[in-house]
Design a protein around this motif. Structure first.
Motif, PDB file in Angstrom:
ATOM      1  N   ALA A   1       0.849  -1.195   0.000  1.00 14.43           N
ATOM      2  CA  ALA A   1       0.000   0.000   0.000  1.00 14.43           C
ATOM      3  C   ALA A   1       0.883   1.243   0.000  1.00 14.43           C
ATOM      4  O   ALA A   1       2.062   1.189   0.350  1.00 14.43           O
ATOM      5  CB  ALA A   1      -0.920  -0.001   1.219  1.00 14.43           C
TER       6      ALA A   1
ATOM      7  N   LEU B   1       0.678   5.258   1.356  1.00 18.54           N
ATOM      8  CA  LEU B   1      -0.023   6.264   2.143  1.00 18.54           C
ATOM      9  C   LEU B   1       0.718   7.585   2.058  1.00 18.54           C
ATOM     10  O   LEU B   1       1.934   7.615   1.855  1.00 18.54           O
ATOM     11  CB  LEU B   1      -0.085   5.876   3.631  1.00 18.54           C
ATOM     12  CG  LEU B   1      -0.695   4.564   4.050  1.00 18.54           C
ATOM     13  CD1 LEU B   1      -0.573   4.404   5.559  1.00 18.54           C
ATOM     14  CD2 LEU B   1      -2.138   4.484   3.640  1.00 18.54           C
TER      15      LEU B   1
ATOM     16  N   ILE C   1       4.131   0.661   2.177  1.00 21.31           N
ATOM     17  CA  ILE C   1       3.854  -0.421   3.114  1.00 21.31           C
ATOM     18  C   ILE C   1       4.133  -1.755   2.432  1.00 21.31           C
ATOM     19  O   ILE C   1       3.751  -1.962   1.280  1.00 21.31           O
ATOM     20  CB  ILE C   1       2.393  -0.352   3.598  1.00 21.31           C
ATOM     21  CG1 ILE C   1       2.144   0.986   4.293  1.00 21.31           C
ATOM     22  CG2 ILE C   1       2.076  -1.515   4.528  1.00 21.31           C
ATOM     23  CD1 ILE C   1       0.714   1.236   4.636  1.00 21.31           C
TER      24      ILE C   1
ATOM     25  N   ASP D   1      -1.110  -5.610   7.569  1.00 22.36           N
ATOM     26  CA  ASP D   1      -2.326  -4.971   8.057  1.00 22.36           C
ATOM     27  C   ASP D   1      -2.051  -3.468   8.210  1.00 22.36           C
ATOM     28  O   ASP D   1      -1.170  -3.084   9.002  1.00 22.36           O
ATOM     29  CB  ASP D   1      -2.720  -5.592   9.392  1.00 22.36           C
ATOM     30  CG  ASP D   1      -3.934  -4.946  10.039  1.00 22.36           C
ATOM     31  OD1 ASP D   1      -4.550  -4.043   9.432  1.00 22.36           O
ATOM     32  OD2 ASP D   1      -4.256  -5.350  11.161  1.00 22.36           O
ATOM     33  N   ILE D   2      -2.765  -2.656   7.472  1.00 21.02           N
ATOM     34  CA  ILE D   2      -2.549  -1.210   7.526  1.00 21.02           C
ATOM     35  C   ILE D   2      -2.795  -0.671   8.939  1.00 21.02           C
ATOM     36  O   ILE D   2      -2.199   0.314   9.344  1.00 21.02           O
ATOM     37  CB  ILE D   2      -3.398  -0.488   6.468  1.00 21.02           C
ATOM     38  CG1 ILE D   2      -2.838  -0.829   5.082  1.00 21.02           C
ATOM     39  CG2 ILE D   2      -3.418   1.014   6.682  1.00 21.02           C
ATOM     40  CD1 ILE D   2      -3.563  -0.229   3.923  1.00 21.02           C
TER      41      ILE D   2
ATOM     42  N   VAL E   1       0.350  -0.117  10.716  1.00 19.07           N
ATOM     43  CA  VAL E   1       1.038   1.097  10.273  1.00 19.07           C
ATOM     44  C   VAL E   1       0.392   2.314  10.935  1.00 19.07           C
ATOM     45  O   VAL E   1       1.086   3.222  11.395  1.00 19.07           O
ATOM     46  CB  VAL E   1       1.015   1.211   8.736  1.00 19.07           C
ATOM     47  CG1 VAL E   1       1.611   2.530   8.277  1.00 19.07           C
ATOM     48  CG2 VAL E   1       1.746   0.032   8.110  1.00 19.07           C
TER      49      VAL E   1
ATOM     50  N   GLN F   1      -4.728   7.154   1.810  1.00 22.36           N
ATOM     51  CA  GLN F   1      -4.283   5.868   1.285  1.00 22.36           C
ATOM     52  C   GLN F   1      -4.582   5.841  -0.208  1.00 22.36           C
ATOM     53  O   GLN F   1      -5.709   6.072  -0.621  1.00 22.36           O
ATOM     54  CB  GLN F   1      -5.025   4.728   1.977  1.00 22.36           C
ATOM     55  CG  GLN F   1      -4.672   3.368   1.447  1.00 22.36           C
ATOM     56  CD  GLN F   1      -5.410   2.262   2.157  1.00 22.36           C
ATOM     57  OE1 GLN F   1      -5.729   2.362   3.334  1.00 22.36           O
ATOM     58  NE2 GLN F   1      -5.690   1.202   1.432  1.00 22.36           N
TER      59      GLN F   1
END
Length: 102
Positions: free
Chosen positions: A3, A5, A58, A63-64, A67, A88
């Protein structure tokens, strides 16, 4: 695919705050937390249009929420303002402000 962000901090924070002089201080601290936990890394940043932006990559399948926990630690350490945003971009678009985090 992991991911991506962005942590978007109002530039006024850096003018008014005595804890931090510039975005680099926050980038370094956040990068250290993310790397030590194996969650990702700060991949860059910039400023303009009244905000400072910190880019966060990421690791895939992380698992966000984990973070976000690290971002919350940084929020508390540097007393980031509630109107700091987390955007995100991948795997799908989402938006939140720090005031929405507990």
């Amino acid at each position: 695919m992991g991911a991506f962000l962005e942590l978007v901090i109002p530039l006024s924070f850096f003018l008014d705050d005595e804890v931090v002089d510039d975005r680099q201080d926050i980038e370094d601290a956040l990068d250290q937390l993310l790397c030590e936990a194996g969650l990702g890394e700060v991949s860059g940043g910039g400023s303009g249009a009244g905000v400072a932006i910190i880019d966060i990559e990421i690791v895939a399948n992380i698992d966000i929420g984990k973070v976000i926990e690290k971002i919350t630690e940084i929020r508390q350490r540097f007393r980031l303002p509630d109107d700091t945003r987390i955007i995100q971009h991948q795997p799908h678009e989402q938006f939140s402000t720090l005031s929405n985090l507990h």
